[in-house]
Scaffold this motif. Structure first.
Motif, PDB file in Angstrom:
ATOM      1  N   LYS A 186       0.851  -1.187   0.000  1.00  0.00           N
ATOM      2  CA  LYS A 186       0.000   0.000   0.000  1.00  0.00           C
ATOM      3  C   LYS A 186       0.892   1.243   0.000  1.00  0.00           C
ATOM      4  O   LYS A 186       1.971   1.244   0.596  1.00  0.00           O
ATOM      5  CB  LYS A 186      -0.896   0.013   1.245  1.00  0.00           C
ATOM      6  N   ILE A 203       1.139   5.731   0.157  1.00  0.00           N
ATOM      7  CA  ILE A 203       0.583   7.014   0.572  1.00  0.00           C
ATOM      8  C   ILE A 203       1.188   8.074  -0.338  1.00  0.00           C
ATOM      9  O   ILE A 203       2.422   8.173  -0.434  1.00  0.00           O
ATOM     10  CB  ILE A 203       0.923   7.320   2.043  1.00  0.00           C
ATOM     11  N   PRO A 246      -4.297   3.881  -1.188  1.00  0.00           N
ATOM     12  CA  PRO A 246      -5.544   4.167  -0.454  1.00  0.00           C
ATOM     13  C   PRO A 246      -5.550   5.515   0.261  1.00  0.00           C
ATOM     14  O   PRO A 246      -6.598   5.952   0.735  1.00  0.00           O
ATOM     15  CB  PRO A 246      -5.617   3.022   0.559  1.00  0.00           C
ATOM     16  N   TYR A 247      -4.374   6.185   0.340  1.00  0.00           N
ATOM     17  CA  TYR A 247      -4.317   7.435   1.100  1.00  0.00           C
ATOM     18  C   TYR A 247      -3.645   8.526   0.269  1.00  0.00           C
ATOM     19  O   TYR A 247      -2.508   8.363  -0.201  1.00  0.00           O
ATOM     20  CB  TYR A 247      -3.540   7.249   2.403  1.00  0.00           C
ATOM     21  N   VAL A 278      -2.495  12.326   0.980  1.00  0.00           N
ATOM     22  CA  VAL A 278      -2.319  13.266   2.093  1.00  0.00           C
ATOM     23  C   VAL A 278      -1.358  14.377   1.647  1.00  0.00           C
ATOM     24  O   VAL A 278      -0.147  14.156   1.560  1.00  0.00           O
ATOM     25  CB  VAL A 278      -1.745  12.559   3.343  1.00  0.00           C
ATOM     26  N   LEU A 317       1.938   8.832   9.094  1.00  0.00           N
ATOM     27  CA  LEU A 317       1.097   7.737   8.627  1.00  0.00           C
ATOM     28  C   LEU A 317       1.939   6.508   8.281  1.00  0.00           C
ATOM     29  O   LEU A 317       1.557   5.376   8.596  1.00  0.00           O
ATOM     30  CB  LEU A 317       0.276   8.196   7.408  1.00  0.00           C
ATOM     31  N   ALA A 329       0.872   2.359   7.857  1.00  0.00           N
ATOM     32  CA  ALA A 329      -0.160   2.398   6.823  1.00  0.00           C
ATOM     33  C   ALA A 329       0.351   2.062   5.434  1.00  0.00           C
ATOM     34  O   ALA A 329      -0.440   1.749   4.550  1.00  0.00           O
ATOM     35  CB  ALA A 329      -0.819   3.776   6.808  1.00  0.00           C
ATOM     36  N   SER A 363       5.889   5.380   1.210  1.00  0.00           N
ATOM     37  CA  SER A 363       5.764   6.665   0.538  1.00  0.00           C
ATOM     38  C   SER A 363       7.144   7.139   0.096  1.00  0.00           C
ATOM     39  O   SER A 363       8.161   6.468   0.351  1.00  0.00           O
ATOM     40  CB  SER A 363       5.105   7.714   1.438  1.00  0.00           C
TER      41      SER A 363
END
Length: 289
Positions: free
Chosen positions: A188, A190, A216-217, A219, A228, A233, A236
């Protein structure tokens, strides 16, 4: 007799590789700019540029004249600016703009050293340039250059962006780009924005393709992204300067060779170029980047 304005126009054309862009930067009409160049070429007795469809290519004589004239033009412009600013009240405030995360990490600690009061402005590169055009800010730090009349850029340096993961994650130790791509693409992510800024650059520069990731994120705040990732999460890409001990206790850099770099620039109004406060602030920031 050669007019000093001819030299100013010549230097501007040389730097922009274009009569039209040079005219915009000097707030002149294109015919007037062309006349300055024609007059200088007649005085010199040689062509200074080869005129292409969309570009002005300097001749050898043009290159030589630029190397001789540019420092003199800059020196005279500085004298002129100094004479103007000497008769004005001192700049009590300087308005500085940049991306908020860069400002927090790199500019904020330097404010007491500027020796002047300051007003801070934040925004995207496009928003900051618009603020500069409207004179809502005096100086900005940006990673993008937009050619606008009356705005100049100076190189500041580079910022490195790296991949980060939660500190407790087990990341495969492999030198194979294909295996790294496969593992990274399976996690996943970010992102700072829906267009995956910087993340796409990592894939384009190192894997030579567009990324296909589960994101999914979204920001738009690097410090929040750091938090995060630290919470587990996902992965990144953030500037390496964020990974200070005070910030990065719960995250770690992975696959450091997959980093990418962004150029950074100062931008200011040409007419404010030699303001002592602006020059002083740029010097402090440059020395501490």
């Amino acid at each position: 007799m050669i007019d000093f304005e001819w030299y100013r126009s010549f230097v501007s054309i040389y730097r922009h590789n274009s009569v039209s862009e040079a005219a915009k930067s000097r707030f002149m009409t294109q015919p007037a700019m062309s006349q300055h160049l024609a007059s200088l070429e007649a005085e010199v007795g040689e062509k200074l540029f080869v005129r292409m469809a969309r570009k002005m290519i300097p001749t050898e004589r043009g290159k030589l004249l630029y190397s001789e004239a540019a420092p003199l033009v800059e020196a005279l412009e500085k004298v002129s600016a100094d004479l103007k600013t000497a008769s004005l009240p001192g700049m009590k405030w300087i308005k500085i703009g940049s991306a908020p995360d860069f400002y927090q990490e790199k500019i904020l600690p330097l404010l007491p050293r500027f020796g002047t009061c300051s007003i801070s402005h934040f925004g995207t590169a496009e928003e900051l340039v618009e603020s500069l055009e409207a004179e809502k800010v005096d100086l900005i730090i940006t990673s993008k250059k937009f050619m606008k009349p009356g705005i100049e850029y100076e190189e500041l340096g580079e910022e490195e962006f790296v991949i980060i993961a939660p500190a407790h994650w087990d990341v495969p130790e492999t030198r194979s780009l294909a295996e790294q791509d496969r593992w990274l693409a399976g996690q996943k992510w970010i992102a700072y924005g829906p267009e995956l800024p910087i993340i796409r650059r990592v894939w384009r520069e190192h894997f030579k393709k567009r990324p296909k990731l589960h994101v999914p994120y979204i920001v738009p705040n690097l410090h929040m992204i750091l938090a995060l990732v630290g919470a587990g999460a996902g992965l990144s890409v953030v500037p390496a300067y964020l990974l200070q001990p005070a910030n990065a206790g719960d995250v770690r850099m992975v696959y450091s060779h997959l980093s990418v770099r962004n150029a950074l620039f100062f931008a200011y109004k040409s007419k404010h170029k030699y303001y002592p406060e602006i020059q002083h602030v740029m010097k402090i920031i440059r020395e501490n980047l």
